[in-house]
Design a protein around this motif. Structure first.
Motif, PDB file in Angstrom:
ATOM      1  N   ALA A 163       0.762  -1.171  -0.197  1.00 22.49           N
ATOM      2  CA  ALA A 163      -0.035  -0.049  -0.037  1.00 22.49           C
ATOM      3  C   ALA A 163       0.817   1.148  -0.023  1.00 22.49           C
ATOM      4  O   ALA A 163       0.679   2.222  -0.589  1.00 22.49           O
ATOM      5  N   PHE A 164       2.075   1.276   0.710  1.00 21.86           N
ATOM      6  CA  PHE A 164       2.850   2.210   0.900  1.00 21.86           C
ATOM      7  C   PHE A 164       3.387   2.822  -0.679  1.00 21.86           C
ATOM      8  O   PHE A 164       3.408   3.567  -1.194  1.00 21.86           O
ATOM      9  N   LEU A 165       3.798   1.485  -1.231  1.00 19.22           N
ATOM     10  CA  LEU A 165       4.267   1.610  -2.699  1.00 19.22           C
ATOM     11  C   LEU A 165       3.340   2.053  -3.561  1.00 19.22           C
ATOM     12  O   LEU A 165       3.611   2.649  -4.685  1.00 19.22           O
ATOM     13  N   VAL A 166       2.170   1.835  -3.515  1.00 19.90           N
ATOM     14  CA  VAL A 166       1.219   2.324  -4.314  1.00 19.90           C
ATOM     15  C   VAL A 166       1.045   3.838  -4.177  1.00 19.90           C
ATOM     16  O   VAL A 166       1.241   4.649  -5.181  1.00 19.90           O
ATOM     17  N   VAL A 167       1.363   4.458  -2.880  1.00 18.66           N
ATOM     18  CA  VAL A 167       1.026   5.836  -2.609  1.00 18.66           C
ATOM     19  C   VAL A 167       2.252   6.613  -2.953  1.00 18.66           C
ATOM     20  O   VAL A 167       2.290   7.594  -3.678  1.00 18.66           O
ATOM     21  N   ALA A 168       3.538   6.143  -2.540  1.00 13.42           N
ATOM     22  CA  ALA A 168       4.949   6.712  -2.676  1.00 13.42           C
ATOM     23  C   ALA A 168       5.900   5.552  -3.028  1.00 13.42           C
ATOM     24  O   ALA A 168       6.506   5.350  -1.994  1.00 13.42           O
ATOM     25  N   ASN A 169       5.979   5.595  -4.308  1.00 13.37           N
ATOM     26  CA  ASN A 169       7.004   4.541  -4.606  1.00 13.37           C
ATOM     27  C   ASN A 169       8.113   5.542  -5.041  1.00 13.37           C
ATOM     28  O   ASN A 169       7.944   6.483  -5.602  1.00 13.37           O
ATOM     29  N   PRO A 170       9.475   5.296  -4.164  1.00 13.63           N
ATOM     30  CA  PRO A 170      10.513   6.219  -4.475  1.00 13.63           C
ATOM     31  C   PRO A 170      11.179   5.961  -6.017  1.00 13.63           C
ATOM     32  O   PRO A 170      11.949   6.740  -6.280  1.00 13.63           O
ATOM     33  N   PHE A 171      10.692   4.659  -6.473  1.00  8.89           N
ATOM     34  CA  PHE A 171      11.559   4.464  -7.708  1.00  8.89           C
ATOM     35  C   PHE A 171      10.660   5.014  -9.091  1.00  8.89           C
ATOM     36  O   PHE A 171      11.484   5.009  -9.996  1.00  8.89           O
ATOM     37  N   SER A 172       9.537   4.949  -9.032  1.00  8.90           N
ATOM     38  CA  SER A 172       8.753   5.288 -10.112  1.00  8.90           C
ATOM     39  C   SER A 172       7.445   5.614  -9.753  1.00  8.90           C
ATOM     40  O   SER A 172       6.812   5.483  -8.762  1.00  8.90           O
TER      41      SER A 172
END
Lengths: 167, 101, 354
Positions: free
Chosen positions: A17-26
């Motif tokens: 869920a964190f990577l949905v919202v704020a993915n540092p790479f893309s």
């Protein structure tokens, strides 16, 4: 064993869920969509741990199978290349994070300070499909029917919106 | 410490907050929409947990309803986004500030 | 934890995956041989292993049959250069073939491929789920991601169009497919696939009760597995090769494998749903000895191979549909038909129960 799985799935859910919202790479919406699929699948795992097998299946079938494919379909239809190069609005993000952290703290404190509900820590319910179906078509038959009308209305609305000349 | 209702509720609350963060911080209409889905899912998780630990099936029925409503909402919302994109050639909320198309 | 259970599950998983992989290899061969037969050709008849190929009668016979062709195909797929074009989106390009393959293997988990091997506690199914069919549909619906991502990752026009097409096509036919099996569960009253087979053992195969369901399911299965006459996502005449245009060597082979594994999963699903699984007229009680258990598994595989033959036969007998025809068929013919089917079935059940 069950606890171990709970922590595993909870961790996966929150991480994805964190990577949905704020993915540092893309900042590609497709990446967000794929991580949302993973979130949903790990949430289905949590549902299984809650003995809600039917809901776990529906979760994957409806969300991962239909809703997210629709998302991907629309992302691919729209040409979003230019959007990726935009700057973040720094001020908005910082204030957003601060306020969300405050809300999260309030939630967690409220959860731990509220009196424990009736059957605390002794799960009683054996989730089964049959009682769920009985309940759906006896006690909840009116909401169920209204929901079907809602789906019909949504369908008509979508077809109208998708017409080329929107009046 | 065995996993109880609180654990599920904490996960649900954090998931909800992550969704909210997405709605506030992201500027892409589609990602905002996905964050909304996260928030709905957080509610689903809380309801399923209540249902399990209170011994009622009502929570699960609610989850079923929420899932259906979410599906309808996504269909309409995405159609709106596509219609908007046709008019304005953008899916970026900062470019969609006028009240009229 | 029950170590016995874990051990037997592990053995079953290994056996099933081995069986699916072998079947994949030889269904490709069967496809080539049958297409050759239909088109009045000979088909693969050259590939031979150095030593076995020169064994007098058997070796020559097997070579003629193309028995070693899958080995050659596999070697070719592995040894060819694995080329990654410079303009693709790398992560998705690498991920997509794997994503395309995984769901078809996961589907097989809930399929009861036999009764027991003598011990009634050890059922011949990897996961005996109460929501078996829903699980299957959920996993099948994940299969679309492999193709959509492949189309997106390739970052060129034809694969992209293939991906778009496949996402629309698979969502559309999933609805018809899902609704076509509802009558079965109205009749049998259970979502568990094992219980469904039990019902068919006592009351006869479900295809006799719901032939319309079978027809819709079969046609939707063609669309879901992207097989001709519905292989619009990779339609050569319009889209070069659709979503797998940019793929080479093993990655292409994985897509290929995914298609055939899907086919295997779909046929075994149909055997369970409509043709009574491991039962056979006269053989309806679960096995109480090893031999009958193996016989049941043999019956299941036999039925499955027959359905695979139907898949292959249809592919080489029917021309490809146009895309608008495909959508028209899905939305305007099958979905109303499936709904009417549910209605008729429910009315009939209500009438007979009263």
């Amino acid at each position: 064993m069950q606890d171990l799985f709970f922590y595993l799935f909870a961790f996966l859910t929150l991480l994805c869920a964190f990577l949905v919202v704020a993915n540092p790479f893309s900042r590609d919406p497709v990446t967000s969509a794929m991580f949302l699929v993973l979130t949903i699948v790990s949430m289905a795992g949590l549902f299984v741990l809650l003995h809600a097998f039917f809901l776990a299946a529906v979760q994957i079938l409806v969300y991962a199978g239909a809703v997210m494919v629709l998302f991907l379909f629309v992302i691919m239809l729209l040409d979003l290349k230019e959007e990726q190069r935009r700057r973040f609005n720094g001020f908005g993000v910082v204030t957003g994070v601060i306020s969300i952290a405050a809300i999260a703290a309030i939630f967690v404190k409220a959860i731990f300070e509220s009196p424990a509900p009736g059957g605390d820590a002794t799960p009683t319910l054996e989730g089964a499909t049959k009682p769920l179906g009985r309940m759906l078509f006896n006690d909840y038959v009116l909401p169920f029917e209204i929901l079907s009308v809602l789906l019909l209305v949504a369908m008509v609305g979508v077809i109208l919106l998708s017409k080329k000349d929107l009046k | 410490m065995t996993v109880g209702l609180e654990h599920y509720l904490v996960v649900s609350a954090l998931l909800f907050c992550l969704g909210l963060l997405g709605v506030i911080a992201r500027r892409n209409l589609l990602v905002i929409y996905m964050s909304l889905e996260l928030m709905l899912n957080a509610a689903n998780l809380a309801l399923a947990a209540f249902s399990r630990f209170n011994g009622h099936l009502d929570g699960q029925v609610m989850v079923f309803f929420i899932t259906t409503v979410a599906a309808a909402e996504v269909a309409v919302g995405l159609a709106l986004i596509v219609a908007l994109y046709r008019k304005r050639q953008t899916a970026h909320v900062e470019d969609l500030t006028t009240m009229k198309l | 934890m029950d170590w016995n259970f874990i051990f037997f599950s592990a053995v079953k998983i290994v056996c099933v995956i081995g069986a699916v992989l072998t079947m994949f290899a030889y269904s490709v061969l069967a496809e080539r041989k049958i297409s050759a037969f239909i088109q009045d050709r000979v088909g693969p008849n050259r590939a031979a292993l150095p030593l076995i190929g020169s064994v007098p009668v058997v070796g020559r016979f097997l070579t003629r049959l193309g028995f070693w062709q899958p080995v050659a195909d596999g070697l070719k797929a592995i040894l060819k250069e694995d080329f990654t074009p410079s303009y693709v989106r790398k992560v998705y390009f690498w991920l997509a073939p794997a994503i395309a393959l995984i769901p078809s293997f996961l589907t097989v988990a809930v399929i009861p491929f036999g009764s027991t091997l003598g011990n009634p506690n050890n059922k011949m199914v990897i996961a005996d789920l109460d929501v078996g069919i829903l699980y299957t549909f959920g996993i099948v619906s994940l299969g679309v991601y492999g193709i959509v991502l492949a189309g997106y990752a390739a970052n060129s026009k034809y694969p992209f169009l293939g991906g778009i097409r496949s996402s629309a096509q698979m969502i559309s036919y999933e609805i018809a497919m899902g609704m076509s099996v509802v009558p079965l569960f109205l009749i049998a009253g259970n979502l568990n696939l094992g219980k469904l087979i039990e019902y068919q053992a006592h009351h006869g195969w479900l295809i006799c009760y719901a032939p319309v369901s079978f027809f819709i399911f079969l046609v939707s299965a063609f669309a879901e597995t992207n097989r001709l006459p519905f292989d619009l996502p990779e339609c050569e005449t319009e889209l070069v090769a659709g979503y797998n245009t940019e793929y080479s060597s093993m990655k292409f082979a994985l897509f290929f494998m995914g298609e055939y594994a899907n086919m295997i999963a779909a046929s075994s699903m149909m055997v369970v749903l409509f043709f009574g699984g491991w039962t056979f007229p006269g053989l309806t009680t679960p096995a109480d000895a090893l031999a009958t258990g193996l016989l049941h598994i043999g019956i299941f595989i036999g039925k499955m191979l027959l359905l695979m033959l139907v898949f292959i036969w249809v592919r080489w007998m029917l021309p490809r549909f146009r895309y608008d025809q495909l959508m028209d068929l899905g939305w305007r013919r099958f979905i109303p038909l499936a709904l009417a089917n549910i209605l008729v079935c429910a009315t009939w059940l209500w009438w007979t129960m009263k």
